[in-house]
Motif scaffolding. Sequence first.
Motif, short mmCIF file in Angstrom:
data_model
loop_
_atom_site.label_atom_id
_atom_site.label_comp_id
_atom_site.label_asym_id
_atom_site.label_seq_id
_atom_site.Cartn_x
_atom_site.Cartn_y
_atom_site.Cartn_z
N SER A 5 0.82 -1.12 0.03
CA SER A 5 -0.06 -0.05 0.04
C SER A 5 0.87 1.45 -0.04
CB SER A 5 -1.00 -0.16 1.12
OG SER A 5 -0.29 0.28 2.43
N LEU A 6 2.05 1.14 0.52
CA LEU A 6 3.01 2.31 0.59
C LEU A 6 3.32 2.53 -1.20
CD1 LEU A 6 5.61 1.74 3.05
CD2 LEU A 6 3.67 3.04 3.21
N GLU A 25 1.42 1.90 -3.57
CA GLU A 25 -0.08 2.47 -4.23
C GLU A 25 -0.19 3.87 -3.72
OE1 GLU A 25 -2.88 -0.48 -3.12
OE2 GLU A 25 -2.49 -1.63 -4.84
N ALA A 26 0.24 4.05 -2.58
CA ALA A 26 -0.15 5.28 -1.87
C ALA A 26 0.61 6.42 -2.72
CB ALA A 26 0.28 5.39 -0.35
N GLY A 27 2.01 6.10 -3.04
CA GLY A 27 3.00 7.06 -3.75
C GLY A 27 2.37 7.13 -5.14
N ARG A 28 1.78 6.19 -5.71
CA ARG A 28 1.26 6.56 -7.15
C ARG A 28 0.12 7.16 -7.16
NH1 ARG A 28 0.47 1.17 -10.40
NH2 ARG A 28 0.28 2.94 -11.95
N SER A 29 -0.92 7.10 -5.84
CA SER A 29 -1.99 7.73 -5.89
C SER A 29 -1.88 9.18 -5.78
CB SER A 29 -3.03 7.18 -4.85
OG SER A 29 -2.45 7.57 -3.59
N LEU A 30 -0.73 9.28 -5.29
CA LEU A 30 -0.21 10.91 -5.05
C LEU A 30 0.28 11.39 -6.24
CD1 LEU A 30 1.26 10.54 -1.59
CD2 LEU A 30 -1.07 12.07 -2.21
N GLY A 31 0.39 10.95 -7.45
CA GLY A 31 0.79 11.29 -8.92
C GLY A 31 2.33 10.77 -9.17
N ALA A 32 2.89 10.21 -8.28
CA ALA A 32 4.36 9.59 -8.52
C ALA A 32 4.28 8.56 -9.55
CB ALA A 32 5.08 9.24 -7.05
N VAL A 72 10.67 6.20 -2.20
CA VAL A 72 10.07 5.13 -1.17
C VAL A 72 10.66 4.00 -1.19
CG1 VAL A 72 7.80 4.13 -0.50
CG2 VAL A 72 7.80 6.30 -1.48
#
Lengths: 289, 354
Positions: A189-190, A192-199, A208
């Motif tokens: 999920s880390l 996924e979180a990064g990608r959801s923030l546009g990375a 990360v």
Amino acid sequence: MAVQGAVASRSGLRSALPLLAPAYLWLTVAIFLPLSAMVFFSFMTDLPLSGKPWEFTLGNYAAFFSQSLYLTLLLASLRLGLEVTLWCVVIGYPAAYVLAKVLKGRSREAIFLLVILPFWSNGLVRIFSWAMVLREGGILDTALNAVLPFKINIDLMYSYPAVIIGLVHSYVPYMVLTCYLTLQAIDDSLIEAGRSLGASRLQVLKRVIIPLSMPGLVAGAALIFVPVVGSFMEPRILGGRTGTFYGTVIEDQFVAVFNWPLGAALSFILLAVVLVILAVASPVLKRAA
Amino acid sequence: MAGVQVSNVSRSFGAHKALDDVSIDFADGGFYALLGPSGSGKTTLLRQIAGFDFPDSGRIAIGGESVERVPVEKRRIGMVFQNYALFPNMSVADNVAFGLSVRGEAKATIATEVQRALDLVQLGKLGERRPHQLSGGQRQRVALARAIVTKPRVLLLDEPLGALDKALRVDMQIELKRIQREIGITTIFVTHDQEEALTMSDRIGILRDGRLVQEGPPEEIYDRPKSEFAATFLGDANIFRGDATGNGIKLPDGTTIAAGIGDRLAAGVKASCAVRPERIRIATDAGTSNGNANTLKGQVSKRIFAGNNSTYFVERAGQTLKVIVQNTGNDRLAEGQDVMLSWSPESTVLIAAS
């Protein structure tokens, strides 16, 4: 409170003693005694075994500093260690990533086995197989010429690249294993979180994943760098005349020249240098990790 | 800000149909709950909207723009994960700054935006802390600040309060709702907690086995469930099964129940009636109907006292009915007592058998 704690830890130590004793006994007999003998030898003019006269000297250590050859070879070995470690990162880290984050179930087990396999094969067998692959008219040469339309001549045997190839092959599993362990501990999920923030995937990797897997990279690098700097088997067999390194010189002192005191002194100088490098590097790496 | 349209989306994993022809329209600025038991497809649907996974068929639009093949990093969404997913290698401020910094915003802009987001979630002074130094509720707020600082078009929440204890959860529900109102962002919220769905959302979508069972405002779903599943999953309901009589049903023992809510059904088809436990009046005198058309006799088998109310379990013709009575200080009924239950047709929902 503090007194109580001390008492508790002392009684804890007493009950732990039977558990610790075998390991420490073994370490004393198997490592500490021979190593102290070597320290002793390194300050002698000759071995006391054949009844020849001997006395204490600092000459063996002085030899290192008086002859520039040793320093040159030490630097060459350090460079070798650095290069092999770097290649192990380049090859091992992506493999560890795929093992930890992409593959699941049976295919992961199968690939894992392939990574571990070189570990289980005999070191000499491994090196001589490479000799067969790399020499002129060897397996790689023949295979490439069978496929390519033009004639090329692969003669990697007895060269610096051959030494690198052999060493990387031997040591890359360490990098894969240590990196796999830290990468596997990173929650998906880390990412996924990064990608959801546009990375992008590359940004997630850089910001990360790599920082979080730094402990594995550092552990792998230490496990590889130290033995590679002192390695002698791969350089000797795959490097031929170009394969003279600090490790092969030490080996020569023990097997060929029979100058154990010099060999021992050179070993301890290497040990000291490696310890200094690790000590200097560790705070830097710790901050990065 | 933008609305989200999900049209005829299906997604299978092997033989398992995780989403089966789901269509749902999330209006701009609304607060939606996707509610369902585990395995109902609610998280799969959220992941389709986020872009972590693509549908096999169907269309997903954010702000009118088709995105079903657009990867997550290009969708401009904000997501809060169940386990918060804070980057442990970064400070709180760096976590919040992440989305702005990968976008290449100027340092000064990032600093002000991060501070504003942290102030919004009331963590303005904790920017230098590491995630592991925060409590669960604080981590939750950081995750929220991180998700909204990039000004996403949609905010997606995957069971965000699941890991918090009850009291904190209620606080965070209010807090989340306040922040959502303040920035007016379309919010889609996955939960299996019906109370959370009822108290927080403008609209609820109930999912079951990959299908959308019912969608609407919480009051509508609670008052007018269209299936037994919707009736029992969102809140408690007493279900009577029998044959339709037009605007009611006839139970196997001949008792008729009149229903004032729900579409009329052809006489004779299998149907059920749902009645909420708090709509039923309970009385000791046989024959007291309180003017209600529906009456049943039964016997109290158990009473659970919960302070402000009591739940009575009433046995009747092999069925256990649940009745909730507010604590008004009146006499409480004893277990084993014969009672008369009554309720009005306006409290009774007629449901076609599924």
